[in-house]
Design an enzyme around this catalytic site. Structure first.
Site, PDB file in Angstrom:
ATOM      1  N   ASP B  17       0.864  -1.192   0.000  1.00 47.20           N
ATOM      2  CA  ASP B  17       0.000   0.000   0.000  1.00 47.20           C
ATOM      3  C   ASP B  17       0.899   1.241   0.000  1.00 47.20           C
ATOM      4  O   ASP B  17       0.932   2.005   0.939  1.00 47.20           O
ATOM      5  CB  ASP B  17      -0.950  -0.014   1.218  1.00 47.20           C
ATOM      6  CG  ASP B  17      -0.231  -0.167   2.549  1.00 47.20           C
ATOM      7  OD1 ASP B  17       0.919  -0.690   2.566  1.00 47.20           O
ATOM      8  OD2 ASP B  17      -0.786   0.244   3.590  1.00 47.20           O
ATOM      9  N   HIS B 248       9.276  -0.833   9.330  1.00 44.83           N
ATOM     10  CA  HIS B 248       8.221  -1.848   9.278  1.00 44.83           C
ATOM     11  C   HIS B 248       8.361  -2.727   8.026  1.00 44.83           C
ATOM     12  O   HIS B 248       8.756  -3.879   8.085  1.00 44.83           O
ATOM     13  CB  HIS B 248       6.849  -1.172   9.270  1.00 44.83           C
ATOM     14  CG  HIS B 248       6.573  -0.318  10.464  1.00 44.83           C
ATOM     15  ND1 HIS B 248       6.633  -0.807  11.746  1.00 44.83           N
ATOM     16  CD2 HIS B 248       6.221   0.989  10.575  1.00 44.83           C
ATOM     17  CE1 HIS B 248       6.317   0.167  12.602  1.00 44.83           C
ATOM     18  NE2 HIS B 248       6.073   1.264  11.912  1.00 44.83           N
TER      19      HIS B 248
END
Lengths: 330, 330
Positions: B17, B248
């Site tokens: 995303d 992340h």
């Protein structure tokens, strides 16, 4: 109405499911000159509420304290039935299968919630609550007496898990997990509360040398605690890799007494998961934003203890082995 | 059918995303000779799935990789709508408001789930999946092709929080929390999966010196990553107390490539909370029984990464700053 107990000692109501570590917590409170134990309610958990009351009466008798009222509380939880307890942890009788001399009295005629309510009024504003079992009785007392929080000085609750794993599920600790609805009622009541979770109780232990010290104590009560540890130590071998035990309930007692203090205990929003999903019974503590140091969240009334100022074990053993009340059984 | 990609490189499908850290993960995969990126699907999360595809196409163009198919995936989640993303973290365009040169092509005509299915068949058993966003497309592909797990070599998923706090709620991490039902579908699919949670991604960072190194890199793609970090570093100041950022998505990429390994990653039962209660989106990892060392639970197919063998940051920066493909824009 008395604002403090006799001799200026702070009055405490203990709610317990006695239990080996409950027994240690009880003895610690009796041995602590800072507080006066003015009443005890029992609840199902480690054993049934009735069995817990029997154990409690017998322990008080050994301490020469047949004056402390003991009231039986909830047999079942707000939204579930008592499942028979955990004899593989606490023994069949709840006190490590140690046979205690029978106390010559019966429980109070009130139930635990009514005893708590009466004591709260009697000590108007000075009474502190310590819970070391499911908080069913407290929830019931709150339902019967919505003004209860205004009559209570502080609440200290052993239960939950903040960032540590649970013990009856991946995320739920036994006291909270047995009665999540009651825990939610306690945490939402709007009083100053201190939650003592597995994060700290599992990191504080008693070891063989401590057991030996208790077995060598001058009073029969403390020697009985030492005897109870035999089966309790066995239970913890798979967890710790050696005979020892966690200090769950005694830690709530020691924090309530004030002799062990929190080094890190932020006031944060805590929500109990009362769904029927996989997180049921979890104490969801919002610990985001604590990385740079403890930060109290605005409006939060419950502190979650994450770190102590010193290890509990040595203090506990010292206080118990020095316990030598004149009225106690030798 | 090819068992591996060209030149013996392991074929990887990336689902993202895109997002600043997604961009870094993408660049890392392009810079890694061990793997070949054979297809990319996008999903809403940091930005919309369509915006994520645009960003991905533009990044690939900077790398001279207009050959990699990019398919738009789910705009909305299995049980909820996309809420507009997080422009205060990733900028209004998702790539830190850095203006990338527009790629001269459009997304694939298939949607992401169909692209994944086709690639899985094409690479029969050799394809690895890396997800760094909500796993909606994977859940959709599993629904369309129940035999998908048998065609996939491994799955690496950035998401969740094991013992660390969440980031969109006290217990939920954004990727899982945006689509808990899709995460449950992925974790229950019966393939070998590695979950890369906040427990490790928040402990690995890029700092100002790393940003400076990226800004000085020979390729425009990596310099663009350096430029994106400006806004991203700002976002993390309240968390870390200094300008820097968590790693992340790049961590899932590095673990999938195999250049950073887990020191502690037990295979345990993991249940996603799909209730509408306060724990919704939590990855409930059963980490009881891990105190004496990592223990794999019988039957568990998902490893949860709790500790790495080395810090990710230095390796990441080294690989990115050495990236110098002949087709890449200078």
């Amino acid at each position: 109405m008395s604002l403090v107990g006799s001799g200026g000692r702070r009055p405490i109501y203990l709610d317990c499911d006695t239990g080996i570590d409950d027994s240690i917590a009880l003895a610690y409170l009796l041995a602590s000159p800072e507080v006066e134990l003015v009443g005890i309610g029992t609840v199902s958990g480690n054993v049934s509420a009735a069995r817990a009351a029997r154990n409690t009466l017998d322990l008080l008798h050994l301490a020469g304290r047949d004056d402390v009222p003991v009231a039986i509380g909830a047999q079942d939880f707000l939204a579930g039935s008592f499942d028979g307890g955990v004899p593989w942890i606490h023994g069949h009788n709840g006190v490590g299968d140690v046979m205690l001399p029978a106390a010559p009295r019966e429980p109070d005629r009130r139930d635990a919630a009514d005893l708590l309510r009466d004591l709260a009024h009697e000590h108007g504003g000075a009474l502190s609550i310590v819970t070391v079992g499911p908080t069913t009785n407290i929830a019931t007392a709150l339902a019967r007496e919505p003004g209860l929080p205004g009559l209570i000085r502080s609440v200290t609750t052993m239960g939950g898990a903040a960032l540590a794993p649970g013990n009856i599920s991946a995320v739920a600790e036994a006291n909270i997990g047995n009665d999540p609805e009651a825990a939610a009622a306690l945490l939402d009541a709007g009083w100053d509360c201190t939650l003592v979770p597995l994060d700290v109780t599992l990191e504080n232990r008693l070891f063989e040398r401590d057991c030996a010290a208790l077995l060598d104590a001058p009073t029969a009560l403390v020697r009985a605690l030492g005897a109870m540890l035999d089966i309790y130590f066995d239970y913890y071998v798979p967890l710790y890799g050696e005979r020892s035990c966690a200090l769950h309930d005694p830690m709530a007692a020691a924090i309530a007494v004030g002799e062990v203090r929190s080094r890190r205990a932020p006031a944060v929003e805590i929500v109990v998961d009362t769904t029927r999903g996989p997180g049921r019974g979890q104490t969801i503590c919002d610990l985001r934003g604590q990385r740079l140091g403890p930060v109290d969240q605005p409006g939060a009334r419950t502190r979650v203890v994450l770190e102590l100022d010193r290890p509990l074990g040595p203090h506990l053993v010292e206080r118990l082995t020095r316990f030598d009340a004149p009225e106690a059984v030798r």
